[in-house]
Design a protein around this motif. Structure first.
Motif, PDB file in Angstrom:
ATOM      1  N   THR B  20      52.872  52.907  39.966  1.00 49.24           N
ATOM      2  CA  THR B  20      54.158  52.331  39.545  1.00 49.24           C
ATOM      3  C   THR B  20      54.050  50.843  39.211  1.00 49.24           C
ATOM      4  N   ALA B  21      52.811  50.347  39.102  1.00 50.13           N
ATOM      5  CA  ALA B  21      52.613  48.976  38.631  1.00 50.13           C
ATOM      6  C   ALA B  21      53.434  47.959  39.414  1.00 50.13           C
ATOM      7  N   ASN B  22      53.504  48.163  40.730  1.00 50.03           N
ATOM      8  CA  ASN B  22      54.238  47.230  41.598  1.00 50.03           C
ATOM      9  C   ASN B  22      55.724  47.115  41.301  1.00 50.03           C
ATOM     10  N   LEU B  23      56.271  48.095  40.640  1.00 48.61           N
ATOM     11  CA  LEU B  23      57.722  48.085  40.459  1.00 48.61           C
ATOM     12  C   LEU B  23      58.390  48.216  41.830  1.00 48.61           C
ATOM     13  N   PRO B  24      59.558  47.570  41.996  1.00 48.40           N
ATOM     14  CA  PRO B  24      60.160  47.448  43.339  1.00 48.40           C
ATOM     15  C   PRO B  24      60.957  48.675  43.788  1.00 48.40           C
ATOM     16  N   PHE B  25      60.340  49.849  43.733  1.00 53.49           N
ATOM     17  CA  PHE B  25      61.010  51.037  44.285  1.00 53.49           C
ATOM     18  C   PHE B  25      59.959  51.946  44.891  1.00 53.49           C
ATOM     19  N   ASP B  26      60.410  52.919  45.670  1.00 53.27           N
ATOM     20  CA  ASP B  26      59.516  53.870  46.323  1.00 53.27           C
ATOM     21  C   ASP B  26      59.542  55.213  45.592  1.00 53.27           C
ATOM     22  N   LEU B  27      58.448  55.933  45.649  1.00 49.87           N
ATOM     23  CA  LEU B  27      58.400  57.243  44.986  1.00 49.87           C
ATOM     24  C   LEU B  27      59.256  58.273  45.704  1.00 49.87           C
ATOM     25  N   TYR B  28      59.454  58.071  46.983  1.00 49.76           N
ATOM     26  CA  TYR B  28      60.250  59.026  47.756  1.00 49.76           C
ATOM     27  C   TYR B  28      60.912  58.301  48.917  1.00 49.76           C
ATOM     28  N   ARG B  29      61.968  58.909  49.431  1.00 48.70           N
ATOM     29  CA  ARG B  29      62.586  58.421  50.666  1.00 48.70           C
ATOM     30  C   ARG B  29      63.146  59.630  51.409  1.00 48.70           C
ATOM     31  N   LEU B  30      62.787  59.755  52.658  1.00 45.61           N
ATOM     32  CA  LEU B  30      63.221  60.872  53.482  1.00 45.61           C
ATOM     33  C   LEU B  30      64.355  60.401  54.385  1.00 45.61           C
ATOM     34  N   ASP B  31      65.491  61.102  54.314  1.00 46.61           N
ATOM     35  CA  ASP B  31      66.619  60.779  55.190  1.00 46.61           C
ATOM     36  C   ASP B  31      66.978  62.045  55.945  1.00 46.61           C
ATOM     37  N   GLY B  32      66.598  62.125  57.198  1.00 50.22           N
ATOM     38  CA  GLY B  32      66.817  63.366  57.940  1.00 50.22           C
ATOM     39  C   GLY B  32      66.030  64.470  57.272  1.00 50.22           C
ATOM     40  N   VAL B  41      57.282  60.331  36.045  1.00 56.96           N
ATOM     41  CA  VAL B  41      56.849  60.479  34.653  1.00 56.96           C
ATOM     42  C   VAL B  41      55.549  61.294  34.651  1.00 56.96           C
ATOM     43  N   PRO B  42      55.112  61.786  33.502  1.00 56.38           N
ATOM     44  CA  PRO B  42      53.876  62.588  33.467  1.00 56.38           C
ATOM     45  C   PRO B  42      52.666  61.721  33.811  1.00 56.38           C
ATOM     46  N   MET B  49      49.691  56.952  33.948  1.00 58.18           N
ATOM     47  CA  MET B  49      50.621  57.570  33.013  1.00 58.18           C
ATOM     48  C   MET B  49      49.850  58.424  32.001  1.00 58.18           C
ATOM     49  N   ALA B  50      50.342  59.636  31.734  1.00 59.71           N
ATOM     50  CA  ALA B  50      49.692  60.505  30.747  1.00 59.71           C
ATOM     51  C   ALA B  50      49.753  59.853  29.366  1.00 59.71           C
ATOM     52  N   LYS B  51      48.756  60.169  28.556  1.00 61.53           N
ATOM     53  CA  LYS B  51      48.605  59.487  27.253  1.00 61.53           C
ATOM     54  C   LYS B  51      49.606  59.952  26.196  1.00 61.53           C
ATOM     55  N   VAL B  52      50.138  61.155  26.339  1.00 52.90           N
ATOM     56  CA  VAL B  52      51.058  61.661  25.316  1.00 52.90           C
ATOM     57  C   VAL B  52      52.407  60.954  25.455  1.00 52.90           C
ATOM     58  N   LEU B  53      52.705  60.112  24.483  1.00 56.19           N
ATOM     59  CA  LEU B  53      53.935  59.319  24.511  1.00 56.19           C
ATOM     60  C   LEU B  53      54.720  59.554  23.232  1.00 56.19           C
ATOM     61  N   GLY B  54      56.022  59.351  23.310  1.00 57.28           N
ATOM     62  CA  GLY B  54      56.848  59.431  22.110  1.00 57.28           C
ATOM     63  C   GLY B  54      58.016  60.374  22.296  1.00 57.28           C
ATOM     64  N   ALA B 139      68.178  58.566  25.222  1.00 58.20           N
ATOM     65  CA  ALA B 139      67.923  57.728  24.052  1.00 58.20           C
ATOM     66  C   ALA B 139      66.516  57.125  24.109  1.00 58.20           C
ATOM     67  N   GLU B 140      66.105  56.697  25.282  1.00 53.12           N
ATOM     68  CA  GLU B 140      64.749  56.167  25.503  1.00 53.12           C
ATOM     69  C   GLU B 140      64.397  56.413  26.960  1.00 53.12           C
ATOM     70  N   LEU B 141      63.089  56.497  27.223  1.00 56.13           N
ATOM     71  CA  LEU B 141      62.590  56.547  28.596  1.00 56.13           C
ATOM     72  C   LEU B 141      61.529  55.461  28.749  1.00 56.13           C
ATOM     73  N   PRO B 142      61.256  55.040  29.992  1.00 58.09           N
ATOM     74  CA  PRO B 142      60.333  53.922  30.214  1.00 58.09           C
ATOM     75  C   PRO B 142      58.999  54.098  29.475  1.00 58.09           C
ATOM     76  N   PHE B 143      58.630  53.083  28.725  1.00 57.47           N
ATOM     77  CA  PHE B 143      57.329  53.013  28.070  1.00 57.47           C
ATOM     78  C   PHE B 143      57.083  54.170  27.101  1.00 57.47           C
ATOM     79  N   GLY B 144      58.149  54.883  26.725  1.00 56.76           N
ATOM     80  CA  GLY B 144      58.001  55.962  25.758  1.00 56.76           C
ATOM     81  C   GLY B 144      57.532  57.284  26.323  1.00 56.76           C
TER      82      GLY B 144
END
Lengths: 157, 157, 157
Positions: B20-32, B41-42, B49-54, B139-144
């Protein structure tokens, strides 16, 4: 008056369950007291996709889109009854996520999703029907439906 | 057969955790017992990140997008194992929110997100794997990236 | 230091509750320990919609959009305090869904939503503030706002 009775008094009728053409997901899933509803699209009384298709602000007018959001909501009511047997089992509407298939530049999105919120409040009343909401504009929706809405509710045990 | 064993029997392998390139969020969070999964993303086997973009319907074919949704799902499986140690800890898939980066006019969105739903059902079976879903066009997704999916699950204590 | 004190120490101020122009939804709903927040838009200190409108990557710069996401987050903080009386009641941020009103081709969406994540982590710290997230590009948002964000949190009883 019970909510089921209120529903009938308003002259409303539940449609047949939304037809999903064997897509690999369920219309609802109940986990404890939380009922998750899949994204519902506008359906006719037989559960088939409503005929009005296209982008709101182009092929579909805001008035037609409001009506589409209302049809989505009747389909969600049908899913609630299929899941827990009665609209009276709903303790709270928690979250509504309303998606509108917008033509470029169509920004008056909240009034479209009011077609959902208004019907929830009309049938369930202010206490049970109060809900959080987002109303947002999508680039495309499945098969060109003008509105798709998903929700989470609290169910009475 | 355990779900972990079923996973191996199908010849599948967990990728490394999504980078996640040091982005400020977690991949998961467990609550109970509820496990929240971030939008995945793929990714390739090393978590990059998978190479197929667009956009799906333009640079990316529906078949490539289905495969991308499958890669997203393998990354979500890796996040589940990172969070709770084993796929067998999943009691229920509750909610899948599937987002497709659509080219204008690309409406056949549900078959793309089937790349996720099909794999969940193949690995977890009909009872545990059953899930609610929305499949919608962005309309768009991160980094295509062509597909992004988030989910909520119930975990066995 | 309490989170309420930390908030003040940072020189921040809660805006008035977001004005919703009598739209038929609530800004928040508390169910047990789960607090649902509606989609919030950027607001000024009086709760009115912020003046910066338009698509990110066209009329709105990424820097302005980051600032807009920060304003959204301050509005969410105001809703938390309205719902449960204090920021210290938050036990965990669980889920943030960040939506950016993108101009065609604007793909650097995560840095915009960092305006939200960064502020959450700054005020609540790493343990309470850790959250799952999706950051995605919408075709349109209500009235042309550049960013809209909804969230789910865990509240201390």
């Amino acid at each position: 008056m019970s909510i089921d009775d209120k529903f009938k008094t308003l002259g409303l009728q539940l449609p047949a369950p939304m037809q999903t053409a064997n897509l690999p997901f369920d219309l609802y899933r109940l986990d404890g007291q939380i009922l998750y509803l899949s994204g519902h699209v506008p359906t006719e009384s037989d559960g088939s996709m409503a005929k009005v298709l296209g982008k709101v602000g182009a092929e579909v007018t805001p008035e037609q889109a409001y009506e589409a959001a209302r049809k989505v909501t009747l389909g969600m009511f049908a899913s609630i009854v299929a899941a827990v047997g009665s609209l009276d089992r709903v303790e709270a509407w928690l979250k509504v996520f309303g998606m509108v298939n917008v033509a470029p530049g169509f920004k008056t999105i909240p009034p479209v999703i009011n077609g959902c919120s208004d019907l929830i409040l009309e049938v369930f009343g202010a206490d049970v029907g109060a809900h959080t909401r987002s109303a947002v504009g999508m680039a495309e929706l499945p098969f060109g439906v003008p509105v798709e809405i998903e929700a989470q509710l609290k169910i009475r045990l």
